[in-house]
Enzyme design. Structure first.
Site, PDB file in Angstrom:
ATOM      1  N   THR A 136       0.833  -1.201   0.000  1.00  0.00           N
ATOM      2  CA  THR A 136       0.000   0.000   0.000  1.00  0.00           C
ATOM      3  C   THR A 136       0.868   1.252   0.000  1.00  0.00           C
ATOM      4  OG1 THR A 136      -1.621  -1.213   1.318  1.00  0.00           O
ATOM      5  CG2 THR A 136      -1.848   1.178   1.226  1.00  0.00           C
ATOM      6  N   GLU A 137       0.586   2.165  -0.945  1.00  0.00           N
ATOM      7  CA  GLU A 137       1.295   3.452  -1.045  1.00  0.00           C
ATOM      8  C   GLU A 137       2.810   3.283  -1.176  1.00  0.00           C
ATOM      9  OE1 GLU A 137      -0.677   5.770  -1.501  1.00  0.00           O
ATOM     10  OE2 GLU A 137      -2.543   5.185  -0.511  1.00  0.00           O
ATOM     11  N   LEU A 138       3.241   2.147  -1.702  1.00  0.00           N
ATOM     12  CA  LEU A 138       4.661   1.823  -1.867  1.00  0.00           C
ATOM     13  C   LEU A 138       5.420   1.835  -0.536  1.00  0.00           C
ATOM     14  CD1 LEU A 138       5.873   3.544  -5.182  1.00  0.00           C
ATOM     15  CD2 LEU A 138       4.968   1.261  -4.840  1.00  0.00           C
ATOM     16  N   TRP A 194       5.438   6.663  -1.168  1.00  0.00           N
ATOM     17  CA  TRP A 194       5.518   7.573  -2.306  1.00  0.00           C
ATOM     18  C   TRP A 194       4.729   8.860  -2.058  1.00  0.00           C
ATOM     19  CZ3 TRP A 194       2.550   5.205  -7.128  1.00  0.00           C
ATOM     20  CH2 TRP A 194       1.198   5.014  -6.817  1.00  0.00           C
TER      21      TRP A 194
END
Length: 450
Positions: A146-148, A300
């Protein structure tokens, strides 16, 4: 050997919560704004998912497989596709059937579970893997959190689950003098290959493409290719990672974003210096150049590229901790409805709406945000969470009662001690009656003769 371009898109829509008031607690346990979820999904499907999927299919076929992309599609949005837009699922299936699109693994609920519970994290990854196999007939080989979000500890968990490749952010404070345009390995999991997002080139498309105040506006495929070539003069790979909603939703069709994407593959292929690869192909093709040490989690999001977009203030941390405090209690229950609500309440979006910092990408924070302030987001979420906790506690109480009753039924009844009949006393023998001496009849007196 040609250098590589890896294009990856994130597809996600959250299960938005309805306006849930304090007086609803304990009375109404339907938490979701079904109208908003359906309306937004249908709108984004028409503006982004359907036209962009059709364009990608056309480009793959036109370039005979030389053009390749990768997707990570959350379990939450898969549920919404199934419910509100099955034609979108069908368009993704067509892409899967080309053999030139890779579907990545992630947490089913697009959650922050990797930061809270290893057991819940692994459960969601397996659940998502099964969903991808069910909908698209392929098994994910590459992981994208999730979300890098990534750290050494998370990388180790991912590697233990069998993944050999993972995507994350090329955060400057982690890389230092190093370049994101190489393949790296995890510090605690040397067998895990890391592909790092090139933030500058990715954000040129995702955030700046339609900004007319940008000094490089308008962006053309030829100009963009020249930047890619300059960025990777002596390097191996350029990873372009972005939200799929960039196309047609964040960057409107009128901006020329679809025409840009239509022209880009042809320009890259004709130039001949780069080729398109999927993440799995990139990991096989390029040798790692070193380890990446990431002690604190990166992502990110925002300028900091850390997790403060979701866990950066007291509101977020209070909600986060109270939610995951329920994990142990839920482990005692086999209640599908509770587990599903627990999953949806973990979606990172709910914590994102509580963010009190807005910097360079503040517009993205606000874009799909249904709340006017972070405090409204917190209050609404905590009302929902309070009702959820009541339901968990009630279920635990009922479970305890049922368990006690079941235990009582199953316990073997104690046999009452069988009393042996008292031994009968032998009847007392009567002493033989003494024989009385028989009385002789008295001698009759002789009658006197007259």
């Amino acid at each position: 050997m040609k250098k590589s371009i890896c294009l990856y898109f994130q597809v996600h829509q959250p299960a938005r919560l309805r306006l849930y008031r304090f007086f609803d607690i304990g009375k109404d346990s339907h938490y979701y704004d079904d109208f908003a979820n359906r309306t937004i999904l249908r709108r984004v499907a028409q503006k982004c998912y359907l036209p962009m999927n059709a364009l990608l299919l056309e480009l793959i076929e036109a370039n005979k497989g030389a053009f390749k992309v990768a997707f990570s599609i959350s379990g939450t949005v898969l549920e919404q596709f199934d419910r509100y837009a099955p034609e979108v699922l069908e368009s993704f299936r067509k892409l899967a059937q080309t053999g030139h699109v890779e579907f990545l693994s992630e947490t089913y609920y697009h959650s922050l579970a990797a930061l809270a519970s290893e057991a819940e994290f692994k459960h969601q990854v397996l659940k998502h893997k099964e969903a991808i196999e069910h909908y698209f007939g392929v098994t994910p080989k590459t992981f994208r959190n999730t979300e890098l979000i990534y750290s050494d500890a998370i990388g180790e968990m991912v590697y233990e689950m069998g993944f050999k490749t993972m995507l994350t952010e090329g955060a400057k404070h982690v890389l230092g003098w190093k370049s994101p345009n190489f393949v790296y390995t995890g510090a605690q999991a040397p067998g895990l290959k890391l592909l790092l997002k090139n933030s500058g080139l990715s954000d040129d498309i995702a955030f700046r493409f339609s900004d007319k105040t940008w000094s490089d506006w308008p962006l053309t495929s030829e100009k963009y290719l020249s930047w890619v070539k300059a960025a990777a003069q002596n390097e191996d790979i350029v990873n372009l990672f972005m939200d799929y909603e960039t196309f047609g939703e964040h960057q409107k069709a009128a901006s020329g974003i679809f025409e840009f994407m239509r022209a880009l593959p042809a320009a890259v292929i004709a130039d001949g210096e780069f080729e398109f690869v999927t993440p799995s192909q990139a990991a096989k093709k390029h040798r790692p150049v070193g380890e990446l040490d990431v002690f604190d989690p990166i992502s990110w999001a925002d300028e900091e590229r850390d997790v403060t977009a979701w866990l950066g203030n007291e509101l977020q941390n209070d909600a986060f901790n109270k939610l995951y405090d329920q994990t142990e209690k839920l482990g005692l229950l086999n209640d599908e409805a509770l587990w599903a609500d627990f999953g949806h309440l973990q979606e990172s979006d709910h914590f994102y709406y509580m963010c009190t910092k807005f910097f360079s990408d503040g517009a993205v924070h606000k874009y799909f945000n249904p709340y006017d302030t972070p405090y409204e987001a917190f209050i609404n979420y905590m009302n929902v969470l309070s009702d959820f906790i009541l339901r968990v506690d009630d279920a635990i109480s009922v479970s305890d009662i049922n368990f006690a009753a079941e235990k009582q039924v199953k316990a073997p009844a104690k046999k009452a001690a069988v009393r042996k009949p008292a031994a009968k006393k032998a009847p007392a023998k009567k002493a033989p009656a003494k024989k009385t001496a028989a009385k002789k009849p008295a001698a009759k007196k002789p009658v006197a003769k007259k």
